[in-house]
Motif scaffolding. Structure first.
Motif, short mmCIF file in Angstrom:
data_model
loop_
_atom_site.label_atom_id
_atom_site.label_comp_id
_atom_site.label_asym_id
_atom_site.label_seq_id
_atom_site.Cartn_x
_atom_site.Cartn_y
_atom_site.Cartn_z
N GLU A 172 0.82 -1.15 0.04
CA GLU A 172 0.07 0.21 -0.07
C GLU A 172 0.95 1.53 -0.02
O GLU A 172 0.43 2.12 -0.90
CB GLU A 172 -1.16 0.05 1.19
N HIS A 195 -2.68 -3.31 -5.88
CA HIS A 195 -1.31 -2.78 -5.63
C HIS A 195 -0.22 -3.29 -6.44
O HIS A 195 -0.37 -4.45 -7.07
CB HIS A 195 -0.76 -3.04 -4.01
N GLN A 242 -5.56 0.43 -12.33
CA GLN A 242 -6.19 -0.03 -11.26
C GLN A 242 -5.02 0.18 -10.13
O GLN A 242 -5.27 0.43 -9.01
CB GLN A 242 -6.46 -1.42 -11.50
N ARG A 243 -3.77 -0.18 -10.49
CA ARG A 243 -2.61 -0.34 -9.72
C ARG A 243 -2.24 1.24 -9.22
O ARG A 243 -1.72 1.42 -8.11
CB ARG A 243 -1.58 -1.14 -10.33
N GLY A 285 -5.01 2.54 -7.08
CA GLY A 285 -5.47 1.63 -5.95
C GLY A 285 -6.81 1.34 -5.93
O GLY A 285 -7.46 1.16 -5.07
N ASN A 286 -7.50 1.28 -6.93
CA ASN A 286 -8.80 0.60 -7.15
C ASN A 286 -9.13 -0.75 -6.69
O ASN A 286 -8.10 -1.33 -6.67
CB ASN A 286 -9.19 0.60 -8.78
N LYS A 287 -10.34 -0.95 -6.30
CA LYS A 287 -10.75 -2.12 -5.68
C LYS A 287 -10.97 -3.03 -7.05
O LYS A 287 -11.63 -2.63 -7.84
CB LYS A 287 -11.78 -1.93 -4.71
N LYS A 318 -10.62 -6.42 -3.32
CA LYS A 318 -9.35 -5.78 -2.61
C LYS A 318 -8.67 -4.79 -3.27
O LYS A 318 -8.92 -4.68 -4.51
CB LYS A 318 -8.46 -7.07 -2.71
N GLU A 319 -8.10 -4.09 -2.77
CA GLU A 319 -7.37 -2.68 -3.41
C GLU A 319 -6.16 -3.36 -4.18
O GLU A 319 -5.44 -4.10 -3.87
CB GLU A 319 -6.79 -1.83 -2.40
N THR A 345 2.36 1.55 -3.58
CA THR A 345 1.52 2.00 -4.35
C THR A 345 1.27 3.47 -4.11
O THR A 345 1.07 4.26 -5.28
CB THR A 345 0.26 1.03 -4.39
N GLU A 346 1.09 4.13 -2.85
CA GLU A 346 0.92 5.34 -2.74
C GLU A 346 1.94 6.35 -3.28
O GLU A 346 1.87 7.33 -3.86
CB GLU A 346 0.71 5.91 -1.35
#
Length: 144
Positions: free
Chosen positions: A69, A118, A105-106, A109-111, A115-116, A72-73
């Motif tokens: 996480e 990453h 999506q990555r 950080g989409n679901k 699940k998110e 990804t951020e």
């Protein structure tokens, strides 16, 4: 720390580990743990060790998830407006063999399936290499 071990003595040991500030404190916590384990019979010790292994795996899994996480951020912030300026489809297809939506999506950080999404550490390196390669291509064209 959340643990599946229901033992008040273990809670004291955990508190000692969590509040340890130096090697002396860790040694004290370790001796408390050793004393607790020395006072257990074989069945109690086996159950304790199985629960400790289970908790360790859960903690490692949580740590891995937190790292993904965070990474990804970090990627999302570093990219800034770049996804709007370059072809995400091109990067996804040519560097990952995936679709534009997979990459977005990555990045965002989409679901996906609840699940998110990453980047794995390997995918982050792959994205870094792709951006470096594209940067070199753009630099060579800018010199014309």
């Amino acid at each position: 720390m959340k643990t599946s071990i229901k033992n008040s003595q273990w809670q004291k040991v955990l508190q000692a580990y969590e509040s340890a500030k130096d090697e002396k404190d860790f040694a004290i916590a370790h001796s408390l743990q050793k004393e607790m384990q020395d006072n257990m019979n074989a069945d109690e010790l086996k159950a304790f060790n199985e629960a400790l292994i289970k908790d360790t795996y859960a903690l490692l899994s949580t740590g891995d998830k937190m790292i993904e996480e965070y990474e990804t951020e970090k990627v999302r912030k570093k990219l800034g407006e770049l996804p709007e300026a370059i072809s995400i489809s091109y990067i996804a297809k040519n560097y990952f063999g995936k679709s534009r939506s997979w990459l977005l999506q990555r990045i965002n950080g989409n679901k996906v399936n609840g699940k998110e999404a990453h980047f794995s550490s390997g995918e982050i390196r792959q994205l870094q290499n792709a951006l470096h390669d594209l940067g070199q291509k753009l630099s060579s064209v800018a010199l014309i």
